[in-house]
Design an enzyme around this catalytic site. Structure first.
Site: not given
Length: 335
Positions: A60, A142-143, A210, A212, A239, A268
């Site tokens: 990516r 992205n995000e 993503h 996290y 991610e 990531w």
């Protein structure tokens, strides 16, 4: 009576029954790594070769549309695609300028791009993408929003973006990131992804979360993945890492459940994170021979890339094509 071979109406990489499927008909499970080309362009050529050498099947790549950071030119995008293909990697291309759009207060990004502006960029470089449907996944933004944005923004703007991209002739698999800095803490994407998916006339849209610090417990991760699976929608962990700015992430469960259910993941990132996110570097200063603990874990640990990654079938097909001229033409679009 001669046999008639069934030819699919749409023969490129596609979404079928909630999973990514190659033109060969084989399922494709992403096992990949993020690379921050936008800020480290001089590292990219070597990084792509090194990432491929890990056994990863996908990369990516961070791009810019010129709103917040430098614009990645169409010529550069063509080079990135060609180099990814030469390395045997499927390329997921993303516009990073949208990160955290609409966030207010501490940590708010300055001049973040809108989803519409990211869409303008893709349409502006569409000639580099058309014809690359087997090799390139288009990650719109992205995000694409922070925590202070109405969920209607994420839904309506992505629906409009997909309609525009398809009208412009782009048939690539489209990847849509979740809101709330990609983590979908509000579960907007989980609840409303179907509305976005139905806006795609090709039904060729993939969703990316993503993972996290929101995903610090097995039950949270399991609930999110099961929620997508129950809807028959395709999901990838676009991610993730072992922690995020000091907050823990349950990466062991992410590895376990993505492998259990055939869901792609993209760690990531290869290298280059700032001091607060240094633990997310997989290599020390882009040196593939000097892995960090996170690099060792994602590459060599249980459920990691070495143990689970399979190359895209399209590269095996090309490798089996005898005439060198055919390979060159297919990969680089010239005779």
């Amino acid at each position: 009576m001669a046999a008639v071979l069934a030819v699919p109406a749409h023969a490129d990489m596609m979404i079928r029954d909630g999973q990514v499927v190659e033109s060969s008909g084989a399922p494709f499970v992403m096992r990949g790594i993020n690379h921050a080309h936008l800020w480290f362009p001089n590292r990219t050529e070597r990084a792509l070769k090194d990432i491929a050498a890990t056994g990863a099947n996908t990369v990516r790549i961070v791009l810019g549309n010129g709103v917040r950071w430098n614009r990645t030119s169409e010529r550069t995008v063509r080079q990135l695609i060609a180099r990814s293909k030469a390395a045997g990697l499927i390329a997921v291309l993303e516009v990073h300028d949208t990160t955290g759009y609409g966030q207010t207060g501490d940590g708010a990004p300055k001049d973040a791009a809108t989803i519409a502006q990211a869409t303008d960029y893709w349409i502006g470089i569409k000639d580099a993408l058309i014809g690359q449907e087997d090799y390139v996944i288009l990650n719109i933004a992205n995000e694409p929003s922070g925590n202070d944005v109405a969920e209607s923004y994420w839904v309506d703007e992505h629906r409009a973006a997909i309609v525009r991209l398809r009208a412009a002739g782009l048939k690539n698999v489209i990847m849509v990131d979740g809101p709330n800095w990609g983590q979908d803490g509000s579960q907007t994407m989980l609840r409303r992804a179907r509305e976005v998916f139905e806006a795609d006339p090709l039904k060729n849209t993939l969703f990316s979360v993503h993972m996290y610090q929101v995903y610090d417990r097995p039950d949270v991760i399991r609930g999110y993945i099961d929620g997508f699976r129950s809807q028959g929608l395709a999901l990838v962990v676009g991610e993730f890492g072992p922690d995020h700015e000091g907050d823990p992430v349950d990466e062991a469960t992410i590895f376990d459940l993505t492998n259990q259910h055939g869901i792609g993941y993209l760690g990531w990132s290869w290298s280059g994170n700032g001091p607060k996110a240094r633990n997310l570097d997989m290599t020390v200063k882009f040196n593939a021979r000097h892995l960090t603990p996170w690099g060792e874990r994602i590459l060599h640990g249980e459920g990691g890339i070495k143990a689970t990654s399979k190359p895209a079938a399209i590269f095996e097909q090309v490798a089996e094509t005898p005439p060198a001229r055919n390979i060159f033409s297919r990969w680089f679009g010239v005779d």
